[in-house]
Structures are given as structure tokens and as C-alpha cells.
Scaffold this active site. Structure first.
Site, PDB file in Angstrom:
ATOM      1  N   TRP A 175      -1.750 -14.211  -3.259  1.00  0.00           N
ATOM      2  CA  TRP A 175      -1.849 -12.855  -3.802  1.00  0.00           C
ATOM      3  C   TRP A 175      -0.277 -12.899  -4.529  1.00  0.00           C
ATOM      4  O   TRP A 175       0.457 -12.669  -3.762  1.00  0.00           O
ATOM      5  CB  TRP A 175      -2.022 -11.671  -2.849  1.00  0.00           C
ATOM      6  CG  TRP A 175      -2.065 -10.454  -3.284  1.00  0.00           C
ATOM      7  CD1 TRP A 175      -0.832  -9.742  -3.147  1.00  0.00           C
ATOM      8  CD2 TRP A 175      -2.956  -9.702  -3.753  1.00  0.00           C
ATOM      9  NE1 TRP A 175      -1.243  -8.463  -3.780  1.00  0.00           N
ATOM     10  CE2 TRP A 175      -2.546  -8.423  -4.257  1.00  0.00           C
ATOM     11  CE3 TRP A 175      -4.409 -10.043  -3.975  1.00  0.00           C
ATOM     12  CZ2 TRP A 175      -3.279  -7.422  -4.566  1.00  0.00           C
ATOM     13  CZ3 TRP A 175      -5.099  -8.903  -4.594  1.00  0.00           C
ATOM     14  CH2 TRP A 175      -4.645  -7.731  -4.943  1.00  0.00           C
ATOM     15  N   LYS A 227     -10.995  12.706  -1.191  1.00  0.00           N
ATOM     16  CA  LYS A 227     -11.269  11.891   0.049  1.00  0.00           C
ATOM     17  C   LYS A 227     -12.631  12.460   0.672  1.00  0.00           C
ATOM     18  O   LYS A 227     -13.584  11.671   1.074  1.00  0.00           O
ATOM     19  CB  LYS A 227     -10.229  11.562   1.151  1.00  0.00           C
ATOM     20  CG  LYS A 227      -9.041  10.577   0.547  1.00  0.00           C
ATOM     21  CD  LYS A 227      -9.329   9.311   0.700  1.00  0.00           C
ATOM     22  CE  LYS A 227      -9.439   8.603  -0.578  1.00  0.00           C
ATOM     23  NZ  LYS A 227      -8.713   8.434  -1.748  1.00  0.00           N
ATOM     24  N   CYS A 282      -0.927 -12.714   1.076  1.00  0.00           N
ATOM     25  CA  CYS A 282      -1.672 -14.116   1.059  1.00  0.00           C
ATOM     26  C   CYS A 282      -2.400 -14.347   2.461  1.00  0.00           C
ATOM     27  O   CYS A 282      -2.143 -13.754   3.411  1.00  0.00           O
ATOM     28  CB  CYS A 282      -0.833 -15.115   0.647  1.00  0.00           C
ATOM     29  SG  CYS A 282       0.431 -14.623  -0.714  1.00  0.00           S
ATOM     30  N   GLU A 320      -6.039  15.422  -3.506  1.00  0.00           N
ATOM     31  CA  GLU A 320      -6.549  13.882  -3.086  1.00  0.00           C
ATOM     32  C   GLU A 320      -7.114  14.308  -1.643  1.00  0.00           C
ATOM     33  O   GLU A 320      -8.293  13.590  -1.478  1.00  0.00           O
ATOM     34  CB  GLU A 320      -5.162  13.071  -2.727  1.00  0.00           C
ATOM     35  CG  GLU A 320      -5.295  11.709  -2.087  1.00  0.00           C
ATOM     36  CD  GLU A 320      -6.375  10.758  -2.666  1.00  0.00           C
ATOM     37  OE1 GLU A 320      -6.763  11.022  -4.067  1.00  0.00           O
ATOM     38  OE2 GLU A 320      -6.640   9.587  -1.992  1.00  0.00           O
ATOM     39  N   LYS A 341     -15.960   0.395  -6.639  1.00  0.00           N
ATOM     40  CA  LYS A 341     -14.622   0.249  -6.171  1.00  0.00           C
ATOM     41  C   LYS A 341     -13.797   0.193  -7.749  1.00  0.00           C
ATOM     42  O   LYS A 341     -12.623   0.837  -7.764  1.00  0.00           O
ATOM     43  CB  LYS A 341     -14.281  -1.133  -5.622  1.00  0.00           C
ATOM     44  CG  LYS A 341     -12.769  -1.213  -5.401  1.00  0.00           C
ATOM     45  CD  LYS A 341     -12.313  -0.412  -4.386  1.00  0.00           C
ATOM     46  CE  LYS A 341     -10.852  -0.764  -4.180  1.00  0.00           C
ATOM     47  NZ  LYS A 341     -10.327   0.573  -3.271  1.00  0.00           N
ATOM     48  N   ARG A 385      -7.541 -11.644   1.195  1.00  0.00           N
ATOM     49  CA  ARG A 385      -6.389 -11.397   1.074  1.00  0.00           C
ATOM     50  C   ARG A 385      -5.683 -11.780  -0.114  1.00  0.00           C
ATOM     51  O   ARG A 385      -4.408 -11.472  -0.079  1.00  0.00           O
ATOM     52  CB  ARG A 385      -5.665 -12.185   2.426  1.00  0.00           C
ATOM     53  CG  ARG A 385      -5.880 -11.929   3.843  1.00  0.00           C
ATOM     54  CD  ARG A 385      -5.498 -12.588   4.770  1.00  0.00           C
ATOM     55  NE  ARG A 385      -3.797 -12.314   4.735  1.00  0.00           N
ATOM     56  CZ  ARG A 385      -3.513 -11.395   5.613  1.00  0.00           C
ATOM     57  NH1 ARG A 385      -4.331 -10.712   6.297  1.00  0.00           N
ATOM     58  NH2 ARG A 385      -2.094 -11.035   5.628  1.00  0.00           N
ATOM     59  N   GLU A 402     -15.652  12.124  -1.368  1.00  0.00           N
ATOM     60  CA  GLU A 402     -16.279  10.832  -1.455  1.00  0.00           C
ATOM     61  C   GLU A 402     -17.051  10.242  -0.492  1.00  0.00           C
ATOM     62  O   GLU A 402     -18.034   9.695  -0.421  1.00  0.00           O
ATOM     63  CB  GLU A 402     -14.844   9.702  -1.815  1.00  0.00           C
ATOM     64  CG  GLU A 402     -14.501   9.868  -3.270  1.00  0.00           C
ATOM     65  CD  GLU A 402     -13.244   8.921  -3.379  1.00  0.00           C
ATOM     66  OE1 GLU A 402     -12.264   8.958  -2.514  1.00  0.00           O
ATOM     67  OE2 GLU A 402     -13.486   8.025  -4.174  1.00  0.00           O
ATOM     68  N   ASN A 447       3.253 -16.543   3.430  1.00  0.00           N
ATOM     69  CA  ASN A 447       2.853 -15.391   3.186  1.00  0.00           C
ATOM     70  C   ASN A 447       3.756 -14.226   3.410  1.00  0.00           C
ATOM     71  O   ASN A 447       4.502 -14.382   4.591  1.00  0.00           O
ATOM     72  CB  ASN A 447       1.748 -14.805   3.832  1.00  0.00           C
ATOM     73  CG  ASN A 447       1.365 -13.288   3.900  1.00  0.00           C
ATOM     74  OD1 ASN A 447       1.599 -12.923   2.794  1.00  0.00           O
ATOM     75  ND2 ASN A 447       0.619 -12.848   4.775  1.00  0.00           N
ATOM     76  N   GLY A 448       4.453 -13.485   2.237  1.00  0.00           N
ATOM     77  CA  GLY A 448       5.488 -12.773   2.439  1.00  0.00           C
ATOM     78  C   GLY A 448       6.648 -12.693   1.406  1.00  0.00           C
ATOM     79  O   GLY A 448       5.914 -12.954   0.310  1.00  0.00           O
ATOM     80  N   HIS A 486      -6.458  33.801  -8.435  1.00  0.00           N
ATOM     81  CA  HIS A 486      -6.917  34.144  -9.613  1.00  0.00           C
ATOM     82  C   HIS A 486      -8.129  33.828  -9.961  1.00  0.00           C
ATOM     83  O   HIS A 486      -8.598  33.395 -11.057  1.00  0.00           O
ATOM     84  CB  HIS A 486      -5.729  33.358 -10.935  1.00  0.00           C
ATOM     85  CG  HIS A 486      -4.369  33.823 -10.867  1.00  0.00           C
ATOM     86  ND1 HIS A 486      -4.025  34.784 -11.378  1.00  0.00           N
ATOM     87  CD2 HIS A 486      -3.461  32.979 -10.204  1.00  0.00           C
ATOM     88  CE1 HIS A 486      -2.701  34.898 -11.089  1.00  0.00           C
ATOM     89  NE2 HIS A 486      -2.315  33.892 -10.357  1.00  0.00           N
TER      90      HIS A 486
HETATM   91  O1  M6R Z   1      -8.528   1.241  -9.995  1.00  0.00           O
HETATM   92  P1  M6R Z   1      -7.836   2.562 -10.357  1.00  0.00           P
HETATM   93  O2  M6R Z   1      -6.728   3.095  -9.373  1.00  0.00           O
HETATM   94  O3  M6R Z   1      -7.821   2.734 -11.710  1.00  0.00           O
HETATM   95  O4  M6R Z   1      -9.115   3.543  -9.927  1.00  0.00           O
HETATM   96  C1  M6R Z   1      -9.268   4.814 -10.235  1.00  0.00           C
HETATM   97  C2  M6R Z   1     -10.249   5.765  -9.563  1.00  0.00           C
HETATM   98  O5  M6R Z   1     -11.430   5.247  -9.920  1.00  0.00           O
HETATM   99  C3  M6R Z   1     -10.148   5.619  -8.150  1.00  0.00           C
HETATM  100  O6  M6R Z   1      -8.829   6.102  -7.642  1.00  0.00           O
HETATM  101  C4  M6R Z   1     -11.331   6.315  -7.390  1.00  0.00           C
HETATM  102  O7  M6R Z   1     -10.882   7.591  -7.420  1.00  0.00           O
HETATM  103  C5  M6R Z   1     -11.094   5.839  -6.001  1.00  0.00           C
HETATM  104  N1  M6R Z   1     -12.390   5.822  -5.231  1.00  0.00           N
HETATM  105  C6  M6R Z   1     -10.260   6.785  -4.858  1.00  0.00           C
HETATM  106  O8  M6R Z   1     -10.608   6.858  -3.524  1.00  0.00           O
END
Ligand code: M6R
Length: 612
Positions: free
Chosen positions: A77, A489, A2, A485, A607, A27, A492, A103-104, A508
């Protein structure tokens, strides 16, 4: 997470609080509120309008007193208690003369509330916070002043807090304190401020100070004095602030991604907080009877992107610890393959946002087939949280960068805690084993700090390979989702070609792509499978690839197979993604920096993805 703000000494506290709350909205914004104090009154307004909470609060404040010299404000939050006006801060004591923001998480709120209720206190919210207001009230009635009452209360409290308290009996004073949750104090001529972070008071205060754990500050228009929780005098360290507003919002980091990577230890700590009581793993918000969980016959995890990778980590943990069969599905595939789930299945949707349409529709499909549906999400009251039978929240705080970092680690922690809970209920691990794994889990925030501190070493490795066009990430067991992952990253934020593979699968087919100029990044943090990884790396090295290993700091053998090493501290293998992924985030981050790319807004991405 928060946001809190306070001011004492102003001729009109309200605009300072409202502007600060707008800057603290990142926040959290489930609800917002202020309390203002003039010589004789305490005035309070609260609003719970989701993303519009602060602007709705501004409307409510049209009738507020404009000459209040002290005030506190909060943007929430939600952790304990759903978003709603009754749970919005400030909270008051029974008299209404004392107002408090927090907050906490107060871990022992339930036992404190029980005792306070037995002594006649009436609670108006279902937060963990309100106990603080009532307990301070009791000490006030015993004759302690506000500062002493706050100290006495905090000495009884377990958990994390940044608080600020106003009391009508002590005008022109705010008492503030902190443990774990951030708190800064600012001073200017005749005015003293407090806030969760600098942006909220950036252009108001002239000097800034950082409040440390268990320090109690008494703020007056003339400045502040500080004690520890015993009442012994203490001091605050000054923070030199030469940022503009945008830099301040990034906490002094260059980007939100970097800031959020550094928030990972806190995100993990918050996700663990208050969830182990007397050896039992307890998720207050996960309202499913133990017996139902105990008799689950199959677990299916559905998710997208990074959340899919954390779900894959969970498969290894749940199967190993709780001995239940686990399937992991890409959410967009799940509903179109006539999935076999029924009343004996537990279907878990993993989603940072709780709004990803592919995951929402997968959960609806599972529900329609009679499965018990749980959402693991970072956003309280998100669509998934509302539609699922039960919810388990990660507590990473709002993530602004499009690329997920702190929410990924928080998801792994929440999922592994759930795996341990299933093991506890099913008796598949001994109490001693669970205790030891929980201890290792609680070590992780400090170990993540350690990885973050190795940033310069990662940047040096990146410098050596920054012109590479093809990267392969390899791992076995949980090293495999870690590899996926790491590759995601990199894709992206650097736009280079990167693929993640189970190390044993390379031979393979993809081995045909290995040639000089290709970089292979391998997770060598699983002691049992280390030898197998070495053999895979010998295969790629002999074909001319450059090898980067993510390896334990005590691993002497890695030099024989790797050209470069990203070192991480030792932990148990099922927890290793929590450290290895941080090193891979740093790797991707530095490569993007080297290429001059905007990591916070990668091209073509959003996002939250609300289209199929
Ligand atoms: O909000 P979500 O966790 O459901 O989103 C899933 C993916 O869209 C999200 O993880 C995406 O791959 C990110 N950009 C990863 O960095």
C-alpha cells in the site's frame, strides 16, 4: 498499510507465501513480491499490476524454485514512492544477497539515504524502506551477524515498521522486528511463520504469538528466539486463536465496521507520521511551491458524503488558523453553478476512494478554470491523485466496510495538518501556537482509544432509545459537521430518520418537529459555545424531546440539560470532531446491532460511487 508474510522450514515455501498474500490483499495491492531462499540462491519476483498485483505475481512465480525452504512476501500500500515494480518489496542490498520487506514508514529515511549514498550505496527505488537493506548490509560487512545487524539498524531508525529479512549468508533464518506496525509469529512442527495478521497463516500455524514494539525475533525451522533492541532476551505473548477464516479477517471483531473503528488510532498515527520535522509541517508528496501556497487567496473544498463533512471541519480550521477564506461545496453541485475560482484559488478535492465521479468532475472543472487542484485521498495513484496538480495522502489503510470511519478521521487529521501548514507559511499563528496544536493532535490517538474503551457505556444509552424513529443531531461550529456526520452514520446503517442541524437553526423551522419520542443528540464539546447549546437544548427539552449530550468528561453542568451523556475526553475545540465522531459511530453501530442489521453492507449503498 502493507501486508507481510514469511516462512522458514517448509519444503516448498512458495505456495504458503502466495496464499498468505491473497489473504493480505485487503491491506493493500499496489504491488506485490516474494523472495525465496534455498541453500545457495535468493530468488525474487515483483509485480505492480494494481488490484491484480498478487495474481500477476502468481503468474510470475511459475518459474520460481519449488524447493525453497525460506521465503518472505509483501503486498504493498504505497506511502513513499509511487506504485511500480521498482518500488515493490522485497528490497535488496547492493549485493542482492539480502532481501527485506517492510510495513510502516521510516521517518528519517532521507537522512539515512543521503549518508548511505555518500558511502557508495546505489538505490533502485524511491521508497523509505530500501535504506534498511543497505544499512543492514553495512553492519554485515563490519562482521555483525544478521540478527545483530538488524538490531543495530533499527536503533538508528525513527518511525513505524514490521520487517522481515532474509540473508543468503545465513540460510534457514528470518529476522523480523516490529514497532507500531502489526506483526505476529506462528509455529508448527518444523516450520515457523510471520505475518501482519492471523488470516495469512491461520491454517498453517498451530500456535500464534504477538510481537511487541522494539522486539527482534529470529525465526528458524525449530521456532524462534526474541530480544529487545539492546539484545537482552525477551518473550512473546501467545495469542489464543479460535477463529475461522472470516472471523480472522475481521481480526476477531464481529464486523469490518467495528474492526475499522478500532483501527482509528493507528490510522491517525500513520497520517501524522513523518510530517513534522524540526517544527516544520512537511508533506513529501504535496509538490507545490511554498510561495504558491502562501499567496492563495481563496480555498474551495469539494467532496461528497462523509468527506464533505470533513471538508466542512477543515473550513473552520483553515479560516481560524490560516485566515484564508474557505468555501465548501458538495461536489455534485460545484460544477453546475459557474463557480468563481481562478489561478489564485486552491481547490481541494477530499475523497477516501479518489474515484468518486462527482468529486473528480468538480476538480476537472476547477482545473479548467486555472485553479491549483489538490486531492486528499486514501488511495495512492487513484484517478483523483493522478489528475490533481498535487496530492496529500491519508494513511488509513484499506477500508472495507461501506460506511467510512477510519478514513474520515484520517481526512480530518490531514486537512488540519494542511491548515496548520498554511498558517505556518502565512505567519498567521506563532511557532509556539503551532507547536502546541501539533502536540494536541499527537495526543488524539490515545484519546480515541479512550473513547473506544467507553463502548459499553454507549451501548447502554442506545438500549434506552433503540425504538426511536426520529433523531436530530445538533452542533455549533465544528460540532455542526460532526452532527451531520453522526446523522449520516445513523441513516446509513440503521435506516432510521436522522437529521443534522446547526443548533441555532432549529428554531427557524425544524423545532416544529420536536415532540415526545424524538431524540436530540447535541455536541457540547465547544467550551465557548456551550451556553448557547444549553439554551437550544432547553428549547427541545421543554417540547418533550429526549436529550443525549456528547460532552467533555469534566463537564459538570451537562446533567441539567441531558437525559443521557456520551462522555469524551477534553481536547481543543477544533480537534473535537476526532473524538465526538467516534462516539457517534459507536452510537450508530449499537443501534444497528440492536436492530439486527448488517452494518458492513447497508442496503442501496456502494463503497465507491462512480456514477453522477
Ligand atoms: O470515496 P469518497 O470519500 O469520495 O466517498 C464519498 C461518499 O460516497 C462517502 O463518504 C459515503 O458518504 C460513505 N458511505 C460515508 O460513510
Amino acid at each position: 498499510m502493507c501486508g507481510i508474510i514469511g516462512v522458514v522450514g517448509s519444503s516448498d515455501a512458495l505456495p504458503i507465501l502466495l496464499e498468505g498474500l491473497e489473504r493480505l490483499e485487503y491491506r493493500g495491492y499496489d504491488s506485490a513480491g516474494v523472495a525465496l531462499q534455498d541453500a545457495a540462491h535468493l530468488w525474487r519476483a515483483r509485480s505492480a499490476s494494481g488490484t491484480e498485483s498478487v495474481s500477476a505475481l502468481i503468474d510470475l512465480c511459475e518459474s520460481a524454485p519449488r524447493d525453497a525452504s525460506a521465503g518472505i512476501g509483501h503486498t504493498r500500500w504505497a506511502t513513499h514512492g509511487a506504485p511500480g515494480e521498482h518500488n515493490a518489496h522485497p528490497h535488496t542490498d547492493c549485493s542482492g544477497g539480502l532481501a527485506l520487506i517492510h510495513n510502516g514508514i521510516i521517518e528519517n529515511h532521507a537522512e539515512l539515504a543521503e549518508a548511505l549514498t555518500a558511502r557508495g550505496h546505489v538505490f533502485t527505488s524511491v521508497t523509505d524502506t530500501e535504506v534498511l537493506a543497505h544499512r543492514i548490509e553495512e553492519f554485515r560487512r563490519e562482521g555483525l551477524n544478521l540478527e545483530e545487524s538488524v538490531r543495530a539498524t533499527l536503533n538508528e531508525v525513527r518511525g513505524a515498521f514490521a520487517i522481515a529479512v532474509l540473508d543468503i549468508e545465513e540460510p534457514n533464518v528470518i529476522v523480523a522486528a516490529r514497532r507500531v506496525s502489526p506483526l505476529i509469529v506462528g509455529t508448527a512442527a518444523h516450520c515457523t511463520y510471520l505475518a501482519s495478521d492471523v488470516p495469512a497463516i491461520l491454517d498453517r500455524a498451530e500456535r500464534f504469538y504477538v510481537v511487541d514494539d522494539d522486539q527482534v525475533c529470529v525465526l528458524t525451522p525449530q521456532g524462534f528466539h526474541v530480544t529487545d533492541l539492546t539484545g537482552a532476551p525477551s518473550t512473546l505473548n501467545e495469542l489464543v486463536v479460535n477463529w475461522d477464516l472470516e472471523a480472522a479477517q475481521k481480526g476477531g471483531f464481529d464486523t469490518f465496521m467495528e474492526k475499522e473503528m478500532h483501527e482509528q488510532p493507528g490510522a491517525i498515527t500513520a497520517t501524522l507520521l513523518d510530517r513534522v520535522r524540526d517544527g516544520d509541517i512537511i508533506f513529501d508528496e504535496l509538490r507545490i511551491e511554498d510561495d504558491r501556497l502562501r499567496h492563495v487567496e481563496k480555498v474551495t473544498l469539494v467532496a461528497c458524503g462523509s468527506s464533505y463533512h470533513t471538508a466542512m471541519v477543515a473550513k473552520y480550521a483553515i479560516e481560524r488558523w490560516a485566515r484564508v477564506a474557505v468555501e465548501v461545496d458538495i461536489a455534485s453541485e460545484f460544477r453546475y453553478r459557474d463557480p468563481i475560482v481562478d489561478g489564485t484559488s486552491l481547490v481541494i478535492g477530499v475523497s477516501q476512494s479518489g474515484e468518486t465521479i462527482d468529486t473528480i468532475t468538480a476538480l476537472r472543472e476547477a482545473k479548467s478554470r486555472g485553479a491549483m487542484v489538490v486531492a486528499i485521498t486514501n488511495i495512492v495513484d487513484s484517478s483523483m491523485a493522478r489528475e490533481a496538480d498535487a496530492v496529500l495522502y491519508t494513511r488509513a489503510g484499506l477500508e472495507i466496510c461501506v460506511v467510512a470511519t477510519k478514513t474520515v478521521l484520517a481526512q480530518i487529521v490531514a486537512l488540519e495538518m494542511l491548515a496548520l501548514r498554511l498558517a505556518q507559511l502565512r505567519g498567521t499563528l506563532s511557532a509556539a501556537d503551532i507547536e502546541s496544536l501539533l502536540e494536541r493532535l499527537h495526543e488524539i490517538p490515545a484519546l480515541v482509544e479512550h473513547v473506544l474503551a467507553s463502548d459499553a457505556a454507549v451501548a447502554r444509552v442506545v438500549e434506552e432509545v433503540k425504538d426511536t424513529r426520529d433523531f436530530f443531531f445538533l452542533g455549533r461550529n465544528v460540532g455542526y459537521p460532526t452532527a451531520l456526520e453522526g446523522a449520516l452514520k445513523l441513516k446509513e446503517i440503521t435506516y432510521v430518520h436522522a437529521e443534522g442541524y446547526p443548533a441555532g437553526e432549529l428554531k427557524h423551522g425544524p423545532l416544529a418537529l420536536i415532540e415526545p419520542g424524538v431524540v436530540v443528540i447535541a455536541m457540547i464539546t465547544n467550551e465557548e459555545l456551550k451556553e448557547k447549546l444549553f439554551a437550544n437544548l432547553a428549547e427541545v427539552k421543554s417540547r418533550g424531546a429526549t436529550v443525549i449530550a456528547v460532552a467533555h468528561e469534566n463537564n459538570q453542568d451537562v446533567a441539567a440539560v441531558a437525559d443521557y451523556v456520551l462522555w469524551v475526553p477534553v481536547t481543543v475545540s477544533l480537534l473535537s470532531p476526532l473524538l465526538d465522531m467516534v462516539a457517534l459511530q459507536q452510537f450508530a453501530y449499537h443501534l444497528a446491532q440492536a436492530r439486527g442489521l448488517n452494518v458492513d453492507r447497508p442496503r442501496n449503498l456502494a463503497k465507491t460511487v462512480t456514477v453522477e
